[in-house]
Write a protein that holds these residues in place. Structure first.
Motif, short mmCIF file in Angstrom:
data_model
loop_
_atom_site.label_atom_id
_atom_site.label_comp_id
_atom_site.label_asym_id
_atom_site.label_seq_id
_atom_site.Cartn_x
_atom_site.Cartn_y
_atom_site.Cartn_z
N ALA A 81 9.12 2.04 8.61
CA ALA A 81 7.46 0.82 7.87
C ALA A 81 6.41 1.29 7.96
CB ALA A 81 7.62 0.19 9.62
N THR A 82 6.15 2.44 8.45
CA THR A 82 4.91 3.19 8.06
C THR A 82 5.22 3.11 6.39
OG1 THR A 82 4.57 4.25 9.82
CG2 THR A 82 3.71 5.44 8.84
N ARG A 83 6.79 3.87 5.97
CA ARG A 83 6.72 4.10 4.78
C ARG A 83 7.15 2.73 3.78
NH1 ARG A 83 11.64 6.00 4.97
NH2 ARG A 83 11.22 8.37 5.26
N ARG A 84 7.18 1.72 3.48
CA ARG A 84 6.73 0.62 3.49
C ARG A 84 5.23 0.99 3.25
NH1 ARG A 84 9.44 -2.16 6.89
NH2 ARG A 84 11.14 -1.18 6.69
N LEU A 85 4.60 0.22 4.37
CA LEU A 85 2.88 0.46 4.66
C LEU A 85 2.38 1.31 3.64
CD1 LEU A 85 0.81 -0.95 5.70
CD2 LEU A 85 0.66 0.64 7.79
N LEU A 86 2.46 1.72 3.61
CA LEU A 86 1.57 3.54 3.03
C LEU A 86 1.73 3.25 1.04
CD1 LEU A 86 2.30 6.87 4.44
CD2 LEU A 86 0.02 5.44 4.50
N ARG A 87 3.21 2.03 0.57
CA ARG A 87 3.46 2.63 -0.17
C ARG A 87 2.23 1.39 -0.57
NH1 ARG A 87 9.14 3.43 -0.18
NH2 ARG A 87 9.74 5.14 -1.07
N VAL A 88 2.09 0.26 0.29
CA VAL A 88 1.01 -0.80 -0.47
C VAL A 88 -0.30 -0.16 -0.83
CG1 VAL A 88 0.04 -2.96 0.46
CG2 VAL A 88 2.37 -2.00 0.32
N VAL A 89 -0.58 1.20 0.61
CA VAL A 89 -1.56 1.44 0.51
C VAL A 89 -1.86 2.30 -1.21
CG1 VAL A 89 -2.83 3.49 2.61
CG2 VAL A 89 -2.28 2.22 3.14
N VAL A 90 -1.12 3.00 -1.07
CA VAL A 90 -1.44 4.13 -1.76
C VAL A 90 -0.78 3.33 -3.44
CG1 VAL A 90 0.23 5.53 -3.70
CG2 VAL A 90 0.05 5.72 -1.29
N ALA A 91 -1.06 1.75 -3.46
CA ALA A 91 -0.39 0.96 -4.61
C ALA A 91 -2.80 0.67 -4.63
CB ALA A 91 -0.10 -0.39 -4.80
N GLY A 92 -2.86 0.43 -3.62
CA GLY A 92 -4.24 -0.02 -3.38
C GLY A 92 -4.91 1.10 -4.11
N CYS A 93 -4.52 2.78 -3.68
CA CYS A 93 -5.90 4.03 -3.86
C CYS A 93 -5.39 3.71 -4.98
CB CYS A 93 -4.87 4.98 -2.76
SG CYS A 93 -6.09 4.99 -1.12
N LEU A 94 -4.67 3.27 -6.01
CA LEU A 94 -4.43 4.15 -7.23
C LEU A 94 -4.95 2.89 -8.18
CD1 LEU A 94 -0.44 4.86 -7.56
CD2 LEU A 94 -2.62 6.68 -8.24
#
Length: 129
Positions: free
Chosen positions: A107-120
């Motif tokens: 779940a954390t991995r999926r959430l962080l991928r969304v956060v990483v996309a937003g950061c990019l």
């Protein structure tokens, strides 16, 4: 650093009298300060990214993006520094929980991928301006 008045007066009258040893020490100190500054402004200096390292790995692209966002955006404002400080205080215990739970890790991995996309996206928009 302060100087006594007499030293300032003598330096004014006779020039700065610096020994070879003092020159070497000064150069070494300036180099150390420059390295410290560069490490503080780059992602090499502070590699703490506990949750991303726990989930993706130390040198994963996602971890690098989050470090870049921290350095380029968060650490440059008071609220961002506060958020980073809070993260550093709480994330080690979060990582201990993630290691024990595969579901929480996923779940954390999926959430962080969304956060990483937003950061990019945020970094790209900032760079365009």
């Amino acid at each position: 650093m302060g100087f006594c008045e007499k030293r300032i007066q003598l330096a004014h009258l006779y020039g700065e009298q610096v020994t070879h040893e003092q020159q070497k020490d000064r150069a070494r100190g300036q180099l150390a300060h420059q390295r410290y500054l560069e490490d503080g402004l780059s992602s090499r200096g502070d590699r703490r990214c506990f949750v991303a390292t726990c989930v993706f790995g130390q040198d994963a692209l996602e971890t690098q993006v989050l470090r870049q966002y921290r350095d380029a955006v968060l650490l440059r404002c008071r609220l961002g520094r506060w958020i980073v400080g809070l993260y550093y205080r709480t994330s080690p215990s979060l990582c201990a929980h993630l290691v024990r739970s595969a579901a929480a890790m996923d779940a954390t991995r999926r959430l962080l991928r969304v956060v990483v996309a937003g950061c990019l996206l945020h970094i790209a928009r900032r760079d365009e301006q």
